[in-house]
Design an enzyme around this catalytic site. Structure first.
Site, short mmCIF file in Angstrom:
data_model
loop_
_atom_site.label_atom_id
_atom_site.label_comp_id
_atom_site.label_asym_id
_atom_site.label_seq_id
_atom_site.Cartn_x
_atom_site.Cartn_y
_atom_site.Cartn_z
N HIS A 238 0.57 -2.71 -4.56
CA HIS A 238 0.98 -2.20 -3.10
C HIS A 238 0.66 -3.09 -1.89
O HIS A 238 -0.27 -4.00 -2.20
CB HIS A 238 0.06 -1.00 -2.74
CG HIS A 238 0.78 -0.03 -1.65
ND1 HIS A 238 0.81 -0.58 -0.43
CD2 HIS A 238 1.41 0.94 -1.53
CE1 HIS A 238 1.36 0.31 0.54
NE2 HIS A 238 1.91 1.19 -0.28
N ARG A 260 5.01 -0.60 7.72
CA ARG A 260 5.94 -1.79 7.67
C ARG A 260 7.26 -1.13 7.87
O ARG A 260 8.10 -1.54 8.88
CB ARG A 260 6.09 -2.23 6.12
CG ARG A 260 4.73 -3.33 6.00
CD ARG A 260 5.03 -3.90 4.79
NE ARG A 260 4.95 -2.86 3.79
CZ ARG A 260 5.80 -2.85 2.68
NH1 ARG A 260 6.92 -3.53 2.87
NH2 ARG A 260 5.48 -1.88 1.79
#
Ligand SMILES: Cc1cc2nc3c(=O)[nH]c(=O)nc-3n(C[C@H](O)[C@H](O)[C@H](O)COP(=O)(O)OP(=O)(O)OC[C@H]3O[C@@H](n4cnc5c(N)ncnc54)[C@H](O)[C@@H]3O)c2cc1C
Ligand code: HEM
Ligand code: SF4
Ligand code: F3S
Ligand code: FES
Lengths: 587, 117, 116, 237
Positions: A238, A260
């Site tokens: 991740h 994000r």
């Protein structure tokens, strides 16, 4: 050494989504069955299913379809998934989510019209992720726990499984050896059927997300039984794990992908946004690409004080960020960081193991009486797991395992006799560290973590892997020269860390070996010396077996049983992000 | 308890008595404060109290309410702080309730007896 | 009150309980005194004289304060239990302070009346 | 490097505090301190954790006299040079910092906290208006991680063995507000029973201590009101 013994119809090892669902289904199939849960922590209060944030993929909405979900899974998995398993996942997820809502009691988030809300997740051509705010796992596991408590299931809490015991006559599995961690006693539980649901977990990496109780024990036990582990090189990283320094457990824990997706910036130590240098989607590129981008910056030394990069949200307005991501902001604040208004240091972090025990769609394995489900298993995701397919995997196959085991034990009146030498061996191997002078276990764990990160990590090449393999062999030896302190056994954390390390070092070697064997780059596995995907039609899976002390690698061609590379079950492009949210909001 | 709702009923009874007492107690407090500002003798108290049949009702109600309310409170305290068994706490509470009722009604009678027909 | 008990709601609970206890202890005496009037008014008068002593006055003052406190904090409990909560954090902590202040104010009124 | 003094409970019911000195770090939680002692000073020190990010609810301990989730409690936030760590209150002790949470969990079940509905896996989920008051009430209570911190903070729990406690009742409140739940009567019966909501004195410790910021006090108040309604016969439960 006294060994307590017990008997049960069905023994389930692990209480994540897979284990709890199996217990529930077995009891539903036949309430008279004696079902026992054995778990390293407390029932439901350990493992990763509880940690699921993003949600659960399921093709429920009009316009979506099982075919579409399936194609996203195959394309996302770079054509390596076992197609029968992937199909079963997508198909059964529909029933499972309805079951979670209607029978188990999960109260998922709704659209204004009252239907289940489904959000976008990276790498998917449809918004199909069902969730309960951003703490979906807590809702799923808490409700499952309530059901399982009410279902009269025996609970062996804080019981660590150490070995699966074969029958004396070689006909299959007879039971499992456990350590009652509270008393330190050994316990043999004879069972007609056993489910392996210990959730694997790449916790051998310097930065990792999973729960601390997961140390690949299940994979290790499967190897001991002679089972093959497939796709083990596929470790998903991740991109944004929290970086808090070397001596804090908060390091490595996930900062959600939605940050994000919402427009968060990744900034290197020199203060530059760097992701556009690696991919046109910038920060919104998929997990593997962003992880590699960050890793590259780190390798080239453009790092933050603690050695990562920054995630910066402030330009979106601190109040807005605090409102949209309250959980993440509070988590960072508790740890001493200001996510909403400041910059928080992050690193890629090992998140999920796509690989694992080879199993069939009914969750049976090659060993009669042994079933497997959840993250312990390989084959469903291939080279990449879509966000939201993890918890679907554990609950779908966990439920199937409960059904299969109940059917399997039906009519079986007797238990198999255990192979006593196996039991003795389990005890001897666990007692071993008390015969050695106590050593620096933590130092060894740190060394292992660094080696895996540096040599078997986000980017790999032959030289690094070879070096890594050599070092890992050294660690295995070092562990055997090292013991634990004291003589008592009750809740001895040092002892359990030693046992953890035993599983971790061995599975690390498996990962390294599989990574050496795959000379192409697919999904989570990136070889700098073989950056190409290779011909999709010639795709093969790696499978590692243990032969005595040696590990053996096999390559087995993928059976494109449902769809071949170049074909599709849907009209438009699978695996493409939904246009609304490029890069998606996901975990 | 034979009735599973026993505990809840007692709880509600305590709240109910509290609510009913509320205006009375405010009145009572006001009287006390007023009384401190005037010369009090037994005769003046009795004179006032014995002149109104309403006060009989008022004080009787108050005594009944407080005789329910207070022992119910004590019952909890006996269970929680003294760890008396529910049975024991119940018995003592009933005795207290009867005791308060007896003493209280006697006082009401003394204060207002003349107003009674 | 250590650690986890440091919050106004707990303080309110303790004050409410202790004031309730004190009131209960006082109750039988109160009833007894009133009952005196039944036998003869003279005894009640004696009692009233007795109550003019400073120590007894102080005791009465305490009772008035505790009485007011129990009443107000009881009201708070009733409101918390039966009235809708405006928001998640409706411990009505402000009420506790207010209840204390009002009780003291009433106590002052009482003292004022007694002394003058 | 400056050091921190930690006093850690050793033993079970019988035992004593043992002092350790641990290097102070920029980022350090209480769980980190306990881990550091276990890793580098006494391997056999027992404690429990799993997720390390505040979702599993297995790491709660008494820290300087307060129940807390240790994995999300920064040492700095304690503002104290000496940190005293003991096992969670109101639970039987197993060893060192580990307690037996099964009684707490049993009470969760005793509070009638098992969902039932008329639908099954073949049916689509019930349409629920996300802005309805009941859904909102259920939502406000639902994110409990059953860490037991509130249970440890409530004095009624320690005074009255039958009291179900704030966490169990908080869950009951989310269930009785769940319009899909078909056994509300049973859940209410437990919430109104001997160990039920009537025992709560609104001490508020539970609410002040809950690391998630839930409000069991409010949930229990809701149950009390609902009990009144149901005893008066006017409730739709
Ligand atoms: C932070 C985080 C976020 C995630 N978010 C998502 C998401 O949004 N969507 C998604 O689909 N997936 C997500 N995942 C992945 C998902 O959580 C897992 O894929 C899935 O829950 C695994 O379920 P499981 O039942 O196989 O194992 P787990 O839930 O991990 O359970 C494993 C169990 O086995 C027990 N165990 C381990 N070793 C032993 C032993 N030796 N003896 C006895 N018991 C043992 C453990 O204690 C535990 O109870 C996330 C994972 C993490 C870590
Ligand atoms: C209007 C007046 C009053 C109100 C509003 C009131 C209110 C309350 C309430 C709501 C409670 C329950 C508290 C809880 O369970 O946490 C209570 C408890 C109690 N009350 Fe009262 N009360 C009043 C008068 C009195 C009087 C006059 C007495 C005694 C003479 C008294 C004695 C008690 C006692 C002993 C308790 C138990 C305390 C506890 O359990 O903590 N109350 N009161
Ligand atoms: S209500 Fe809060 S403190 Fe209590 S168990 Fe749940 S999360 Fe923990
Ligand atoms: S602390 Fe206990 S008394 Fe009630 S308000 Fe919370 S449950
Ligand atoms: S370790 Fe899971 S809540 Fe602290």
């Amino acid at each position: 050494m006294t060994i307590e013994t017990g008997k049960t119809d069905i023994l389930i090892i692990g209480t994540g989504g897979a284990g709890l669902f199996a217990a529930l289904h077995a009891k539903q199939a036949n309430p008279d069955l004696d079902v026992t849960l054995a778990v390293k922590g407390l029932v439901g209060k350990c493992g990763c299913t509880r940690m699921v944030q993003g949600g659960y993929n399921v093709a429920l909405a009009a316009g979506d379809s099982v075919e579409r979900h399936f194609m996203d899974t195959i394309v996302g998995g770079k054509w390596l998934p076992n197609q029968e398993l992937a199909w079963r996942l997508c198909e059964k997820a529909v029933e499972r989510v309805n079951e979670l809502e209607n029978e188990v009691g999960c109260f998922f988030d709704r659209n204004p019209d009252g239907s289940l809300h489904q959000k976008a997740f990276a790498g998917q051509s449809f918004d199909r992720t069902v969730h309960k705010s951003d703490l979906t796992g807590i809702e799923i596991i808490n409700r499952l726990m309530e059901k399982v408590w009410a279902a009269q299931v025996n609970k062996l809490e804080e019981h660590r499984a150490i070995r699966l015991i074969r029958a004396a006559d070689g006909s299959g599995l007879a039971g499992a050896m456990l350590i009652d961690m509270r008393s330190g006693c050994y316990r043999y539980v004879a069972a007609k059927a056993i489910l392996l649901a210990t959730g694997a977990g790449p916790t051998m990496y310097r930065y990792h997300t999973p729960s601390g109780d997961k140390t690949c024990d299940g994979l290790n036990m499967a190897l001991d039984l002679g089972l093959g582990l497939r796709d083990m090189e596929m470790v998903q990283f991740h991109p944004t794990g929290l970086l808090g320094g070397p001596d804090t457990r908060m390091t490595g824990t996930v900062l959600e992908e939605g940050l994000r997706g919402a427009g968060g910036h990744l900034v290197n130590g020199d203060g530059e946004r760097f992701m556009f240098g690696y991919h046109e989607a910038g920060e919104r590129a998929t997990r593997d690409i962003v992880s590699r981008g960050i890793y590259q910056e780190m390798r080239e030394g453009r790092t933050t004080p603690m050695g990562g990069v920054y995630i910066s949200m402030a330009h979106l307005g601190p109040d807005h960020v605090a409102e949209r991501f309250p959980g993440m902001v509070k988590r960072c604040r508790d740890c001493g960081f200001d996510l909403a208004g400041g910059m928080v240091e992050v690193v890629p972090t090992a998140h999920y193991m796509m690989g694992g025990v080879s199993f069939s769609a009914d969750t049976s394995t090659e060993i009669d009486g042994l079933f497997a489900a959840g993250e312990d298993c390989g084959g469903v995701h291939g080279a990449n797991r879509l966000g939201g397919n993890g918890v679907a995997n554990s609950t779908v196959f966990g439920g199937i395992a409960g059904d299969s085991m109940a059917a399997y034990v039906k009519g079986r009146k007797t238990w198999r006799d255990a192979d006593q030498t196996e039991i003795d061996r389990a005890v001897a191997e666990s007692e071993y560290p008390f015969s050695k002078p106590s050593g620096d276990l933590h130092g060894l764990r740190e060394a292992l973590a660094h080696t895996m990160w540096d040599d078997v990590g986000v980017m790999r090449d032959a030289a690094g892997l070879e070096r890594g393999m050599k070092t890992l062999t050294g660690y295995t030896k070092a562990l055997m020269d090292m013991g634990v302190s004291g003589d008592h056994r009750a809740f001895h954390m040092g002892w359990h860390e030693w046992l953890n390390l035993k599983s971790l070092t061995r599975i690390s070697e498996v990962i390294a070996l599989a990574a050496m064997g795959r000379e192409n780059s697919r999904g989570a596995h990136y070889r700098e010396d073989f950056p190409d995907t290779g011909a999709l039609e010639e795709s093969a899976n790696t499978v590692v077996y243990a032969k005595g002390d040696q590990l053996e690698l096999h390559l087995e061609p993928v059976d494109f049983s449902i769809v071949k590379p170049g074909e599709s079950l849907i009209e438009d492009m699978a695996g493409m992000p939904t246009p609304m949210v490029a890069g998606g909001v996901s975990l | 308890m034979s009735n599973p709702m026993f505990e809840m009923r007692l709880y509600l009874l305590q709240r109910l008595t509290a609510i009913l007492m509320l205006p009375m107690v405010i009145g009572h407090l006001a009287t006390i404060l007023y009384a401190t500002r005037s010369e009090l003798t037994a005769a003046s108290i009795l004179e006032r109290t014995q002149s109104s049949p309403w006060l009989v009702v008022f004080y009787t109600a108050f005594v009944v309410l407080v005789s329910i309310h207070a022992p119910l409170g004590l019952r909890k305290i006996m269970g929680e702080w003294l760890r008396f068994s529910p049975k024991l706490a119940n018995r003592i509470s009933v005795l207290l309730c009867l005791g308060f009722l007896g003493l209280g009604l006697r006082g009401v009678w003394a204060l207002t007896g003349a107003a009674m027909p | 009150m250590t650690g986890f008990r440091i919050n106004l709601s707990y303080l309110a609970f303790m004050l409410h309980r202790c004031s309730g206890l004190a009131l209960v202890c006082f109750l039988p005496f109160h009833f007894l005194v009133l009952g005196l009037g039944l036998e003869d008014a003279a005894a009640l008068d004696e009692m009233l004289v007795f109550t003019q002593q400073p120590l007894v006055k102080f005791g009465e003052w305490v009772l008035v304060v505790l009485f007011s406190l129990h009443l107000l904090l009881g009201l708070r409990v009733l409101v918390m239990e039966w009235a809708p909560w405006p928001h998640q954090g409706g411990l009505r902590s402000g009420w506790v302070i207010l209840a204390g202040l009002i009780a003291l104010a009433l106590g002052w009124l009482f003292l004022d009346g007694v002394i003058s | 490097m400056p050091h921190l003094t930690v006093r850690i409970w050793r033993g079970a019911d019988e035992g004593e505090y043992q002092s350790f000195s641990v290097p102070m770090r920029e980022n350090q939680t209480v769980l980190d301190v306990v881990s550091e002692v276990q890793r580098s000073q006494d391997q056999s020190l027992s404690y429990r954790f799993a997720c390390r990010v505040g979702v599993c609810g297995s790491c709660a301990m008494m820290v300087n006299g307060k129940p807390r989730w240790t994995c999300r409690t920064h040492i700095r936030s304690l503002k104290s040079g000496v940190v005293t760590i003991a096992p969670l209150r109101n639970m039987p002790r197993i060893k060192d910092l580990v307690t037996d949470m099964s009684g707490f969990i049993d009470k969760w079940g005793k509070a009638g906290n098992v969902f039932e509905s008329e639908r099954d896996r073949r049916d689509a989920p019930v349409a629920v208006d996300p802005s309805s008051p009941r859904r909102k009430a259920a939502d406000a209570a639902i994110e409990c991680i059953n860490c037991g911190v509130c249970h440890a903070a409530c004095d009624v729990v320690s005074w009255n063995d039958s009291y179900l406690g704030p966490a169990a009742l908080n869950r009951a409140w989310s269930l009785v507000n769940d319009e899909r739940h078909s056994r509300k009567k049973e859940t209410m019966a437990a919430a109104m029973g001997d160990g039920g909501c009537g025992n709560c004195h609104s001490q508020g410790n539970c609410m002040a201590a809950c690391p998630i910021g839930l409000s069991p006090t409010r949930s229990i108040a809701g149950l009390k009101k609902m009990s009144l309604m149901s005893l008066l016969g006017g409730s739709d439960v």
